[in-house]
Design a protein around this motif. Structure first.
Motif, PDB file in Angstrom:
ATOM      1  N   MET A  39      -2.026  26.169 -12.852  1.00 44.90           N
ATOM      2  CA  MET A  39      -0.740  25.684 -13.298  1.00 44.90           C
ATOM      3  C   MET A  39      -0.592  26.003 -14.784  1.00 44.90           C
ATOM      4  N   GLU A  40       0.546  26.480 -15.135  1.00 43.48           N
ATOM      5  CA  GLU A  40       0.836  26.814 -16.527  1.00 43.48           C
ATOM      6  C   GLU A  40       0.923  25.541 -17.376  1.00 43.48           C
ATOM      7  N   GLU A  41       0.492  25.651 -18.642  1.00 44.08           N
ATOM      8  CA  GLU A  41       0.455  24.492 -19.534  1.00 44.08           C
ATOM      9  C   GLU A  41       1.825  23.826 -19.675  1.00 44.08           C
ATOM     10  N   SER A  42       2.881  24.623 -19.808  1.00 46.89           N
ATOM     11  CA  SER A  42       4.215  24.035 -19.974  1.00 46.89           C
ATOM     12  C   SER A  42       4.635  23.268 -18.718  1.00 46.89           C
ATOM     13  N   ARG A  91       2.504  21.816 -16.599  1.00 47.55           N
ATOM     14  CA  ARG A  91       1.666  20.620 -16.573  1.00 47.55           C
ATOM     15  C   ARG A  91       2.241  19.547 -17.499  1.00 47.55           C
ATOM     16  N   ARG A  92       2.659  19.974 -18.689  1.00 49.16           N
ATOM     17  CA  ARG A  92       3.250  19.023 -19.638  1.00 49.16           C
ATOM     18  C   ARG A  92       4.549  18.438 -19.097  1.00 49.16           C
ATOM     19  N   ALA A  93       5.348  19.260 -18.439  1.00 51.52           N
ATOM     20  CA  ALA A  93       6.608  18.774 -17.863  1.00 51.52           C
ATOM     21  C   ALA A  93       6.337  17.742 -16.769  1.00 51.52           C
ATOM     22  N   GLN A  94       5.322  18.002 -15.948  1.00 53.51           N
ATOM     23  CA  GLN A  94       4.957  17.045 -14.892  1.00 53.51           C
ATOM     24  C   GLN A  94       4.501  15.720 -15.505  1.00 53.51           C
ATOM     25  N   LEU A  95       3.663  15.808 -16.542  1.00 51.94           N
ATOM     26  CA  LEU A  95       3.187  14.593 -17.208  1.00 51.94           C
ATOM     27  C   LEU A  95       4.330  13.830 -17.859  1.00 51.94           C
ATOM     28  N   ARG A  96       5.265  14.549 -18.448  1.00 52.12           N
ATOM     29  CA  ARG A  96       6.426  13.912 -19.078  1.00 52.12           C
ATOM     30  C   ARG A  96       7.249  13.152 -18.025  1.00 52.12           C
ATOM     31  N   GLY A  97       7.433  13.783 -16.867  1.00 55.44           N
ATOM     32  CA  GLY A  97       8.160  13.124 -15.782  1.00 55.44           C
ATOM     33  C   GLY A  97       7.449  11.874 -15.286  1.00 55.44           C
ATOM     34  N   LEU A  98       6.126  11.955 -15.181  1.00 56.81           N
ATOM     35  CA  LEU A  98       5.354  10.783 -14.766  1.00 56.81           C
ATOM     36  C   LEU A  98       5.426   9.679 -15.817  1.00 56.81           C
ATOM     37  N   ASP A  99       5.404  10.064 -17.094  1.00 60.18           N
ATOM     38  CA  ASP A  99       5.561   9.068 -18.168  1.00 60.18           C
ATOM     39  C   ASP A  99       6.908   8.364 -18.080  1.00 60.18           C
ATOM     40  N   GLU A 100       7.947   9.126 -17.786  1.00 60.14           N
ATOM     41  CA  GLU A 100       9.278   8.528 -17.652  1.00 60.14           C
ATOM     42  C   GLU A 100       9.324   7.560 -16.468  1.00 60.14           C
ATOM     43  N   GLN A 151      -1.057  10.929 -12.496  1.00 63.15           N
ATOM     44  CA  GLN A 151      -1.274  11.443 -13.848  1.00 63.15           C
ATOM     45  C   GLN A 151      -2.677  12.004 -14.001  1.00 63.15           C
ATOM     46  N   GLU A 152      -3.660  11.327 -13.444  1.00 68.27           N
ATOM     47  CA  GLU A 152      -5.041  11.774 -13.568  1.00 68.27           C
ATOM     48  C   GLU A 152      -5.230  13.174 -13.006  1.00 68.27           C
ATOM     49  N   LYS A 153      -4.467  13.532 -11.994  1.00 71.42           N
ATOM     50  CA  LYS A 153      -4.548  14.874 -11.412  1.00 71.42           C
ATOM     51  C   LYS A 153      -4.165  15.933 -12.437  1.00 71.42           C
ATOM     52  N   PHE A 154      -3.237  15.589 -13.337  1.00 68.32           N
ATOM     53  CA  PHE A 154      -2.776  16.539 -14.339  1.00 68.32           C
ATOM     54  C   PHE A 154      -3.598  16.482 -15.619  1.00 68.32           C
ATOM     55  N   LEU A 155      -4.298  15.382 -15.821  1.00 68.92           N
ATOM     56  CA  LEU A 155      -5.074  15.235 -17.054  1.00 68.92           C
ATOM     57  C   LEU A 155      -6.416  15.939 -16.963  1.00 68.92           C
ATOM     58  N   GLY A 156      -6.858  16.245 -15.766  1.00 68.97           N
ATOM     59  CA  GLY A 156      -8.018  17.105 -15.612  1.00 68.97           C
ATOM     60  C   GLY A 156      -9.358  16.427 -15.733  1.00 68.97           C
TER      61      GLY A 156
END
Length: 89
Positions: free
Chosen positions: A1-4, A6-15, A63-68
């Motif tokens: 998964m591209e970094e951008s 991954r960050r977008a997914q994390l941002r959505g989960l944060d929201e 979130q943990e899935k994206f945090l690695g």
């Protein structure tokens, strides 16, 4: 998964976490349709009897899935010890 991505997914989960925390603070008992749909989009399985606190925990799991990888000291991001990890120090 591209970094951008991954960050977008994390941002959505944060929201989503923010929305759930606001609902929890208001002692809301039912999910608004928009939050319900957003949870389903990110792969959170909704089950009868799920409360807001339980849904927050499910979003943390997503979130943990994206945090690695495990953080130093055998802890997952957020300070949760991994199974079998030593807490010696």
């Amino acid at each position: 998964m591209e970094e951008s991505e991954r960050r977008a997914q994390l941002r959505g989960l944060d929201e989503l976490l923010d929305a759930l925390e606001q609902l929890n603070l208001k002692d809301t008992r039912s999910l608004p349709d928009g939050v319900r749909k957003d949870l389903q989009k990110v792969g959170v399985e909704l089950e009868p009897g799920d409360d807001i606190t339980g849904l927050i925990e499910k979003v943390w799991i997503q979130q943990e899935k994206f945090l690695g990888a495990t953080a130093p000291g055998g802890e997952a991001p957020g300070g949760v010890p991994q199974r079998g990890a030593s807490r010696a120090g």
